[in-house]
Every structure is written in structure tokens, then in C-alpha cells.
Design an enzyme around this catalytic site. Structure first.
Site, PDB file in Angstrom:
ATOM      1  N   SER A 180       0.816  -1.219   0.000  1.00 44.89           N
ATOM      2  CA  SER A 180       0.000   0.000   0.000  1.00 44.89           C
ATOM      3  C   SER A 180       0.847   1.265   0.000  1.00 44.89           C
ATOM      4  O   SER A 180       0.394   2.323  -0.456  1.00 44.89           O
ATOM      5  CB  SER A 180      -0.937   0.010   1.213  1.00 44.89           C
ATOM      6  OG  SER A 180      -0.208  -0.110   2.418  1.00 44.89           O
ATOM      7  N   ASP A 420      -3.047   6.728  11.816  1.00 41.95           N
ATOM      8  CA  ASP A 420      -2.241   6.062  10.793  1.00 41.95           C
ATOM      9  C   ASP A 420      -0.927   6.834  10.675  1.00 41.95           C
ATOM     10  O   ASP A 420      -0.876   7.914  10.073  1.00 41.95           O
ATOM     11  CB  ASP A 420      -2.987   6.061   9.461  1.00 41.95           C
ATOM     12  CG  ASP A 420      -2.184   5.411   8.333  1.00 41.95           C
ATOM     13  OD1 ASP A 420      -1.009   5.043   8.561  1.00 41.95           O
ATOM     14  OD2 ASP A 420      -2.726   5.281   7.219  1.00 41.95           O
ATOM     15  N   HIS A 423       1.236   5.386   6.498  1.00 41.11           N
ATOM     16  CA  HIS A 423       1.054   5.917   5.145  1.00 41.11           C
ATOM     17  C   HIS A 423       1.301   7.426   5.137  1.00 41.11           C
ATOM     18  O   HIS A 423       1.595   8.019   6.177  1.00 41.11           O
ATOM     19  CB  HIS A 423      -0.345   5.566   4.644  1.00 41.11           C
ATOM     20  CG  HIS A 423      -0.600   4.087   4.590  1.00 41.11           C
ATOM     21  ND1 HIS A 423      -1.167   3.397   5.647  1.00 41.11           N
ATOM     22  CD2 HIS A 423      -0.343   3.172   3.628  1.00 41.11           C
ATOM     23  CE1 HIS A 423      -1.242   2.110   5.338  1.00 41.11           C
ATOM     24  NE2 HIS A 423      -0.758   1.944   4.112  1.00 41.11           N
TER      25      HIS A 423
END
Length: 441
Positions: A180, A420, A423
Site C-alpha cells: 500500500s 495512521d 502511510h
């Protein structure tokens, strides 16, 4: 007197026997060395009690093992046997890695605030933006993370130009392969490029293992292939890959290579998925579903060997291959702010001290990857983004993102659990990674 004479006559015999022993020992050693040197191509079976496996031999189209999917299981699990990947360690044939020819190290530098030139695009102007990375859309009000430019110490990066990049890509396939984080870099590249293509001359295929953005005018594609572990695994479904057991075929990239083989420019990454506990190994020659278990670093080294076997056969005059080093995480604020108990949440500026290295970037993994890539110096170019990204504790989505569904109010109030810090927001840090690509192409 007679005893002395007997000893005297025996002495030359002993010297002669010792000489013969030394000669035969040297001959045996030279023969062993030659066997080891020839072993790369013949995959020696036993060397120092280690079994070497030649990778990428069995394809599914050629009556190979069954394809792994999310329903695959191990019938049994045993300790790791110690098998290693014997990949062809070819000597450079095409010159040194291209980056080493640069007059300065573009990966060594500092972040400079530049709100006149950055961001290179607006979040709201990119119709292909991911909700997981659209931080402003999901409530982040401080936009400072969008305005930082990477400045190398002793030179300048080539200024981004979307039209020029499309010319480099004309009649070519640019493909990102990985997890990802690499998908985030792919989305960044699409957002950087799409604005100069008329809406009726561009298209995006539905989300799948291989997703393709196409620009008709240039007959070019910018693609993303989901392959988080590089080798075949039971996590190769781009949506349903949250599984209790991670199972890989450590000796084969052929399933994914059938998709990436014909791309002209390839950008690989792999790191984070190896940090999630032990990995089950299902070798291609194992017909009874018997797995072995190995720690993440050891399993990644096997996978890197199988990938390197493929990469070693690349002709860099016809195909460009890049490997992106590990993307750092910022999970513990105490690492840059002693005695604090937070994470990346509420961080609004980069680190201001050079050389910072947090626990999110594993040094043993870095050294292992560096060792593999050093043997591929003519086939693979390295985008060394780890250190420069370490400084960007402010660049993560934290709670300002949507993954399947937006965070609930009570979750937003608990950033310690729901942030998060892995990312990256877009526009942001991955745009700079793509500026490196533009610089080196």
C-alpha cells in the site's frame, strides 16, 4: 650410535610424507573453491550443511504447484529447515548503478519550506485521489505538510515537469509493484501526471490486483500491481488480505513476474508486511502442504533472493528497474520528543536535526536489502528514500483519513489508538519520491 643412524634415515621419509599431505590438501581446497564458484548456476545441494534451492523453476502454467490464495492453508507446520535461495550472482555487465554517476548524493539534504512552488498539485484537483491519503478532505486543517521541498546539499533536483515526464513515458508502461505504500506512490504519480491529459483522453481501470491509468495521447500507462511480499503469497488479493497466517512461496516470483515482465519501467518496494510476525514457507516442491515457519527478516531475505534471481537477468538498456528502500513509520513520539507518549498525531513540521533514525526503520533489514542490491548494481537502481522520509513525522494521515469508512467521533478523540502513522498524506512526501524518478529517468 646405531639408534641415531636409524632416526637419521627416517627423517627424510617423514619430510616426504608431510610434503605429499600438503600438496593433496591444497589440491582438495582448490577443487572445493571451484565447486563453490560454479555453484551459483548449479545450485549446490549441501554446503556447510545448508541446502540451496534454485528459485523460479515451476510456473503454474507448466504443471507447477497450486496458486496460493486467501483460502490456502498449511496441512502442517514445522521448524525452518535452513534452506536458502541460490540466485545467480552475475557480475555487472552494463556499468555501475546510474545514481552513483551523479556528482552529488541527491538523497542527502534537508527539507525546505516552499509555499510558492509546492504543492505540485491540489488534493481536490486529482480525481484519482485515495480517501486513505486525502488528509485535508477528512479534516486536517494545517496544510504545512504540503509545502516542503527536498533540497540536496550540493546540487538541485530536476524541476518537475508533467509534459516532459509523459514524453519519457511515451509508448511505455510504468509499473509500481508492492504494497500500500507503493500504491500511495503510484497514486502520487497519477495525480502529478493526470492534469495535462484531457479528461476524455485518459482512463483508469477498475481496482484490481493490476490497476492501470492510461493516457491515449502518449500511448502510455502508469500501473500498480499488488504484490506486498514480492513472491507469491496468500495475501495477493488487493482487498481481502487480512489473514491470521501469512503463507508465501519463498522460491517463486513467477506469478507476479508474468504481470510485470513486459513493463518498461518498474518500481518495487517491500518491507512493512515482513514486520508482522512469523511467516509460513510453502516451497514450490512441497506437494503435501507442509509449511515451515521463519521470522519476518529471514523470510524477506528468501523472497529478496527469488526476486533478485529475476532482476539479475534484466537488460538495463531495455528495461529500467528501481527498488525503493523502506518507508519509515512514526509510531512513538518519545523517539523524537523524550518523555512524551504520543505518535505522529498533531505533528506539524519535519525533524530539525540531521541523521534522525527511529525504530520504524529496521537496520538489520536495511543491511540485508543493501547486500542483495549491491550484487545487482548494473540491473537495479536504488531510490534511497528512508533517511529523508525519517524527518517527516508531520506527513502521515493520523486520524485524517477514511479506510472503508470514516472514523467515528469517539475514534477521532482517541488518536493514540486510531492514528495512521505509516502511510503518507497527498500531496506530500511520496511526491518527492517521484521527483527522484523523474530526475533519474
Amino acid at each position: 650410535m646405531q639408534r641415531w643412524n636409524r632416526k637419521k634415515t627416517q627423517f627424510p621419509v617423514l619430510v616426504f610424507l608431510l610434503f605429499l599431505f600438503i600438496v593433496f590438501s591444497n589440491l582438495h581446497s582448490e577443487n572445493s573453491i571451484l565447486q563453490i564458484q560454479d555453484g551459483h548456476d548449479r545450485a549446490p545441494r549441501h554446503q556447510d550443511s545448508i541446502t540451496y534451492v534454485k528459485p523460479n523453476l515451476f510456473s503454474h502454467q507448466n504443471q507447477g504447484p497450486e496458486v496460493l490464495d486467501r483460502f490456502s492453508t498449511c496441512n502442517s507446520t514445522k521448524e525452518y529447515s535452513g534452506r536458502k535461495i541460490a540466485w545467480t550472482d552475475r557480475k555487472p555487465r552494463y556499468g555501475h548503478r546510474r545514481e552513483t554517476l551523479e556528482r552529488c548524493d541527491v538523497f542527502s539534504g534537508k527539507w525546505v519550506f516552499d509555499n510558492s512552488s509546492y504543492p505540485l498539485y491540489k488534493e481536490s484537483d486529482c480525481p484519482y485521489m485515495s480517501d486513505q491519503l486525502a488528509c485535508h478532505k477528512h479534516g486536517r486543517s494545517d496544510l504545512g505538510y504540503q509545502y516542503w521541498r527536498w533540497q540536496p546539499h550540493n546540487c538541485n533536483l530536476k524541476r518537475w515537469n508533467a509534459t516532459e515526464m509523459w514524453e519519457k513515458l511515451r509508448d511505455k508502461r510504468l509499473m509500481f509493484v508492492g504494497d500500500s505504500l507503493n500504491r500511495g506512490q503510484w497514486i502520487s504519480m497519477v495525480c502529478l501526471l493526470q492534469s495535462v491529459i484531457p479528461a476524455d483522453k485518459r482512463s483508469m481501470s477498475p481496482n484490481a490486483a493490476l490497476t492501470i491509468f492510461k493516457a491515449e495521447e502518449y500511448n502510455a500507462t502508469v500501473e500498480f500491481l499488488w504484490a506486498p511480499l514480492l513472491v507469491e503469497s496468500n495475501s495477493d488479493d488487493p482487498v481481502n488480505h487480512r489473514l491470521d497466517d501469512r503463507i508465501i512461496r519463498p522460491d517463486s516470483v513467477l506469478k507476479h513476474a508474468s504481470e510485470w515482465e513486459n513493463a518498461d519501467i518498474l518500481i518495487f518496494n517491500s518491507y512493512l508486511w515482513w514486520r508482522q510476525g512469523p511467516v509460513k514457507l510453502l516451497w514450490s516442491t512441497e506437494a503435501n502442504g507442509a509449511c515451515e515457519e521463519l521470522d519476518g527478516l529471514g523470510a524477506m531475505e528468501l523472497a529478496m533472493g527469488a526476486w533478485a534471481d529475476w532482476a539479475s537477468k534484466v537488460n538495463p538498456l531495455k528495461k529500467r528497474v528501481f527498488f525503493v528502500t523502506m518507508s519509515p513509520t512514526h509510531l512513538w513520539s518519545r523517539e523524537w520528543k523524550p518523555e512524551s507518549e504520543g505518535n505522529c498525531y498533531s505533528e506539524t513540521s519535519p525533524m530539525d536535526f540531521e541523521g534522525y533514525w527511529g525504530s520504524g526503520s529496521d537496520l538489520p533489514t536495511m543491511h540485508m536489502v543493501e547486500k542483495v542490491l549491491s550484487k545487482l548494481s548494473s540491473e537495479v537502481s536504488v531510490l534511497n528514500i528512508t533517511q529523508l522520509s525519517e524527518y517527516r513525522k508531520d506527513g502521515h494521515p493520523s486520524v485524517y483519513r477514511k479506510f472503508w469508512e470514516a472514523l467515528k467521533p469517539e475514534q477521532l478523540l482517541n488518536p493514540a489508538s486510531y492514528s495512521d502513522c505509516i502511510h503518507w498524506c497527498l500531496p506530500g512526501v511520496p511526491d518527492v519520491w517521484n521527483e527522484f524518478l523523474f530526475h533519474f529517468l
